[in-house]
Design a protein around this motif. Structure first.
Motif, PDB file in Angstrom:
ATOM      1  N   GLN A  53      -1.705  12.356   7.343  1.00 32.94           N
ATOM      2  CA  GLN A  53      -0.302  11.999   7.505  1.00 32.94           C
ATOM      3  C   GLN A  53      -0.124  10.489   7.546  1.00 32.94           C
ATOM      4  O   GLN A  53       0.833   9.941   6.977  1.00 32.94           O
ATOM      5  CB  GLN A  53       0.254  12.639   8.771  1.00 32.94           C
ATOM      6  CG  GLN A  53       1.741  12.383   8.993  1.00 32.94           C
ATOM      7  CD  GLN A  53       2.267  13.069  10.230  1.00 32.94           C
ATOM      8  OE1 GLN A  53       1.491  13.691  10.964  1.00 32.94           O
ATOM      9  NE2 GLN A  53       3.554  12.967  10.473  1.00 32.94           N
ATOM     10  N   ALA A  54      -1.034   9.792   8.193  1.00 36.64           N
ATOM     11  CA  ALA A  54      -0.933   8.337   8.301  1.00 36.64           C
ATOM     12  C   ALA A  54      -1.078   7.677   6.940  1.00 36.64           C
ATOM     13  O   ALA A  54      -0.303   6.792   6.567  1.00 36.64           O
ATOM     14  CB  ALA A  54      -1.990   7.816   9.271  1.00 36.64           C
ATOM     15  N   ILE A  55      -2.082   8.132   6.176  1.00 34.65           N
ATOM     16  CA  ILE A  55      -2.299   7.528   4.848  1.00 34.65           C
ATOM     17  C   ILE A  55      -1.152   7.888   3.914  1.00 34.65           C
ATOM     18  O   ILE A  55      -0.642   7.039   3.170  1.00 34.65           O
ATOM     19  CB  ILE A  55      -3.642   7.996   4.266  1.00 34.65           C
ATOM     20  CG1 ILE A  55      -4.799   7.501   5.135  1.00 34.65           C
ATOM     21  CG2 ILE A  55      -3.801   7.505   2.829  1.00 34.65           C
ATOM     22  CD1 ILE A  55      -6.154   7.994   4.682  1.00 34.65           C
ATOM     23  N   GLY A  56      -0.718   9.159   3.971  1.00 30.48           N
ATOM     24  CA  GLY A  56       0.386   9.576   3.102  1.00 30.48           C
ATOM     25  C   GLY A  56       1.672   8.859   3.423  1.00 30.48           C
ATOM     26  O   GLY A  56       2.440   8.484   2.535  1.00 30.48           O
ATOM     27  N   GLY A  57       1.939   8.649   4.708  1.00 27.25           N
ATOM     28  CA  GLY A  57       3.165   7.964   5.091  1.00 27.25           C
ATOM     29  C   GLY A  57       3.164   6.506   4.707  1.00 27.25           C
ATOM     30  O   GLY A  57       4.200   5.937   4.372  1.00 27.25           O
ATOM     31  N   GLU A  58       2.015   5.866   4.708  1.00 29.65           N
ATOM     32  CA  GLU A  58       1.938   4.451   4.364  1.00 29.65           C
ATOM     33  C   GLU A  58       1.888   4.207   2.867  1.00 29.65           C
ATOM     34  O   GLU A  58       1.997   3.071   2.421  1.00 29.65           O
ATOM     35  CB  GLU A  58       0.692   3.827   5.013  1.00 29.65           C
ATOM     36  CG  GLU A  58       0.773   3.695   6.505  1.00 29.65           C
ATOM     37  CD  GLU A  58       1.860   2.729   6.938  1.00 29.65           C
ATOM     38  OE1 GLU A  58       2.133   1.776   6.185  1.00 29.65           O
ATOM     39  OE2 GLU A  58       2.454   2.925   8.004  1.00 29.65           O
ATOM     40  N   SER A  59       1.708   5.261   2.081  1.00 28.83           N
ATOM     41  CA  SER A  59       1.568   5.066   0.632  1.00 28.83           C
ATOM     42  C   SER A  59       2.867   5.298  -0.117  1.00 28.83           C
ATOM     43  O   SER A  59       2.883   5.387  -1.327  1.00 28.83           O
ATOM     44  CB  SER A  59       0.501   6.009   0.074  1.00 28.83           C
ATOM     45  OG  SER A  59       0.914   7.353   0.224  1.00 28.83           O
ATOM     46  N   VAL A  60       3.994   5.432   0.607  1.00 29.48           N
ATOM     47  CA  VAL A  60       5.278   5.625  -0.057  1.00 29.48           C
ATOM     48  C   VAL A  60       6.247   4.554   0.410  1.00 29.48           C
ATOM     49  O   VAL A  60       6.085   3.942   1.464  1.00 29.48           O
ATOM     50  CB  VAL A  60       5.874   7.021   0.246  1.00 29.48           C
ATOM     51  CG1 VAL A  60       4.985   8.107  -0.305  1.00 29.48           C
ATOM     52  CG2 VAL A  60       6.087   7.223   1.744  1.00 29.48           C
ATOM     53  N   ASN A  61       7.279   4.329  -0.394  1.00 29.35           N
ATOM     54  CA  ASN A  61       8.339   3.396  -0.050  1.00 29.35           C
ATOM     55  C   ASN A  61       9.518   4.163   0.520  1.00 29.35           C
ATOM     56  O   ASN A  61      10.035   5.085  -0.103  1.00 29.35           O
ATOM     57  CB  ASN A  61       8.798   2.609  -1.289  1.00 29.35           C
ATOM     58  CG  ASN A  61       7.709   1.679  -1.782  1.00 29.35           C
ATOM     59  OD1 ASN A  61       6.963   1.130  -0.993  1.00 29.35           O
ATOM     60  ND2 ASN A  61       7.640   1.508  -3.089  1.00 29.35           N
ATOM     61  N   ILE A  62       9.974   3.796   1.718  1.00 34.04           N
ATOM     62  CA  ILE A  62      11.049   4.505   2.395  1.00 34.04           C
ATOM     63  C   ILE A  62      12.171   3.506   2.685  1.00 34.04           C
ATOM     64  O   ILE A  62      11.927   2.454   3.286  1.00 34.04           O
ATOM     65  CB  ILE A  62      10.571   5.131   3.715  1.00 34.04           C
ATOM     66  CG1 ILE A  62       9.376   6.061   3.449  1.00 34.04           C
ATOM     67  CG2 ILE A  62      11.703   5.868   4.412  1.00 34.04           C
ATOM     68  CD1 ILE A  62       8.757   6.589   4.711  1.00 34.04           C
ATOM     69  N   PRO A  63      13.421   3.811   2.281  1.00 29.08           N
ATOM     70  CA  PRO A  63      14.532   2.928   2.623  1.00 29.08           C
ATOM     71  C   PRO A  63      14.668   2.800   4.133  1.00 29.08           C
ATOM     72  O   PRO A  63      14.665   3.787   4.867  1.00 29.08           O
ATOM     73  CB  PRO A  63      15.752   3.619   1.993  1.00 29.08           C
ATOM     74  CG  PRO A  63      15.180   4.515   0.942  1.00 29.08           C
ATOM     75  CD  PRO A  63      13.843   4.938   1.446  1.00 29.08           C
ATOM     76  N   GLY A  64      14.834   1.576   4.596  1.00 27.97           N
ATOM     77  CA  GLY A  64      14.893   1.338   6.048  1.00 27.97           C
ATOM     78  C   GLY A  64      16.264   1.008   6.561  1.00 27.97           C
ATOM     79  O   GLY A  64      16.397   0.552   7.693  1.00 27.97           O
TER      80      GLY A  64
END
Length: 608
Positions: free
Chosen positions: A204-215
């Motif tokens: 989950q940590a690697i997957g979450g850091e490998s995408v761009n999410i509007p903030g």
């Protein structure tokens, strides 16, 4: 006819107009787009579905049926064909050729995207593919090495791909036949257990850091700034520094529980050139481009890239589509020269001057035909070239008849000026009628329906434009040239060669004609019998919409039963390579391109 009289009485104007047309034709011949095949919109949009582990029944019930129901509601649909295998399905809807191909593709994508949330979430692929006749690759390069590591081959292939993609006229460049580079994270199970960190937390940590999410946004005084969290990894160290968890001053990162390094995925396909390990780099061409010019740019870029290749890697050029186009154009040039030579020989009874006058109609008619072909948006391709070859046998007929009739009037004692006008007027209606009959024979081909009509349309267009141009030339420029060039004081019997020809006609054709006219019923019966006898040849000749393409490439597909391992397919491929290599040793085969696990990159419009 008045057009011939006007042309002869205003010869300066006529010559200037046709000189301008000749210049326009020369410019069109140089600049008209060239390609192997015509391009046209194809209203067929295959839908590729990849569902790993699913049976054909599951795919049909869960994915195919809902998509087919949605597609059948679209307007203009003709047919839907579906093939389903283990974990894979291809739905191929075909729409009426009259639909707007671009809008229909957008509609297809929109409907499939709207349906996507209702389909199984673990689909690996759901894509609407757009088919275009211009998407075929015009060049295929091979980077060959048995010893170089994938890292070097990958770097060289991507470098060449980027160089080719930047060239003017190139639509797309791609690499094929080798495993893709990926980041491999090897977890230390003992360390994870010691820290009591679940495997899912790392994923989950690697997957979450490998995408761009509007903030969202931040207000700063009178300005508002949009914020976007950037999670796209740019280096291995960024992956290692990804935080998994921790607390009380102790932070656990990926690098603490795993080894992070570059690696390559398991190869799903392999490429070989002449039995040696290879990587393909392909390039296709934008529409309405000159394949010769694009090919020269590709070869120049490949030469530069080849000079910078690492030791142990060689570059080969096994496929060049422009070679086929160049071959067909050279055949057209040869036919052009043969046509001129035959005109010169067959018109010698009328004299050298008459031969040269008629020969003018060949390049002038072709130049006008190419100009018109370019003006309406066609290209020089294998079908339009066939059209020009057909037209070569037709375009001199009008000029020969007009020139011969003018020469006959001269032998009767008329002046060149009067003979040119009277001779053209006398047979003008007959010439127009004969040419119209020829054109009407090809006109229906312009209106053939469906994709076959769009594909073949440049052939009748080339014939019609060139033959129509020859009619105009025969009634304008030919009388003008005849009024200035034909000999004015030739005897009534013509030159000695014409006298020999007329003597042969008198001795052979006249008796045959008398016999035929004396027994008309017998003559008609014999002609009818010959016609009926010719029909018996049809079963032996066979039926085909188009003749064989005569392309010097042979495609061999190897398919094993479902479930066969890639190693087993590779064993069969090795046997086929040995058989073909025997022909290569004899010089019959120049290149042997092999692909295991994936077909060869598309190099012909109807072979994928």
């Amino acid at each position: 006819m008045r057009i011939a009289e006007f042309a002869v009485k205003n010869r300066q104007f006529t010559l200037v107009v046709f000189f301008a047309l000749l210049v326009m034709g020369a410019f069109s011949i140089v600049t008209i787009p060239r390609a192997e095949d015509p391009t046209f919109p194809i209203p067929i949009y295959p839908i590729a579905i990849v569902y790993p582990g699913a049976t054909p029944t599951d795919i049909e019930q869960l994915v195919v049926d809902p998509i087919e129901d949605k597609i059948r509601a679209l307007e203009g649909l003709i047919d839907v064909k579906t093939t389903i295998e283990d974990g894979l399905a291809v739905i191929q809807p075909e729409f009426d050729v009259s639909v707007d191909a671009d809008r229909k593709y957008d509609e297809m994508v929109r409907e499939i995207n709207a349906l996507r949330p209702t389909l199984p979430q673990d689909l690996a692929r759901l894509e609407v593919i757009r088919i275009n006749a211009s998407d075929v690759n015009i060049a295929q390069f091979a980077l060959v090495s048995e010893t170089a590591p994938w890292t070097e081959l990958d770097r060289a292939a991507r470098g060449l791909r980027d160089d080719l993609a930047r060239l003017p006229g190139v639509k797309e460049s791609a690499t094929w036949g080798y495993p893709r580079r990926e980041v491999r994270v090897a977890l230390d199970a003992g360390r994870l257990a010691e820290l009591r960190i679940p495997l899912a937390t790392v994923i989950q940590a690697i997957g979450g850091e490998s995408v761009n999410i509007p903030g969202g946004s931040v207000d700063a005084g009178r300005r508002r700034f949009n914020v976007k969290t950037s999670g796209s990894y740019r280096s291995l160290d960024e992956v290692r520094e990804t935080v998994i968890g921790g607390g009380a001053g102790a932070t656990v990162r990926v690098g603490d529980v795993a080894r992070v390094e570059w690696d390559y995925e398991e190869a799903a396909s392999h490429a070989r050139l002449d039995g040696k390990r290879a990587v393909w780099v392909t390039a296709n061409m934008q529409e309405r481009q000159n394949i010769m010019a694009v090919r020269d740019r590709l070869w120049a870029a490949a030469d530069a890239a080849e000079a910078a290749l690492p030791a142990g890697i060689t570059m080969e050029r096994p496929f060049d589509q422009s070679a086929n186009v160049r071959m067909r154009l050279s055949r057209l040039s040869m036919d052009f020269m043969i046509a001129i030579l035959l005109v010169l020989l067959t018109l010698l009874p009328l004299g050298f001057r008459a031969s040269w006058i008629v020969m003018v109609s060949i390049p002038l008619s072709l130049a006008i035909g190419v100009t018109l072909l370019k003006a309406v948006g066609f290209t020089i391709n294998q079908l339009s070239i066939v059209g020009f070859v057909i037209a070569l046998g037709l375009l001199v007929d009008d000029s020969i008849v007009v020139t011969e009739n003018i020469a006959r009037r001269l032998r009767e004692g008329m002046s060149r000026f009067d003979a040119a006008i009277a001779g053209s007027k006398q047979i003008g209606v007959a010439v127009i009628g004969c040419t119209a009959t020829l054109m009407l024979a090809f006109t229906p081909l312009l209106f053939l329906p469906e994709g076959a009509g769009a594909f073949i349309r440049s052939l009748p267009a080339a014939v019609l434009f060139t033959v129509a141009a020859s009619l105009v030339v025969s009634l304008t420029i030919i009388p003008v040239l005849a009024s200035r060039m034909l000999p004015e004081h030739e005897g009534p019997e013509g030159n000695w060669l014409l006298q020999k020809v007329m003597a042969g006609i008198e001795s052979f054709y006249r008796p045959l004609l008398r016999t035929s006219l004396a027994a008309p019923r017998t003559t008609l019966l014999v002609a009818t019998g010959l016609f009926l006898a010719s029909l018996l040849l049809i079963p032996r000749l066979g039926f085909s919409l188009f003749p064989p393409a005569e392309i010097p490439e042979v495609l061999v597909n190897i398919e094993l039963p479902d479930g066969a391992a890639m190693t087993e397919t590779g064993r069969v491929l090795n046997q086929v390579e040995k058989i073909v290599s025997a022909s290569k040793d004899k010089g019959d085969v120049r290149w042997l391109m092999s692909n295991l696990g994936h077909g060869n990159p598309q190099v012909f419009y109807n072979i994928r």
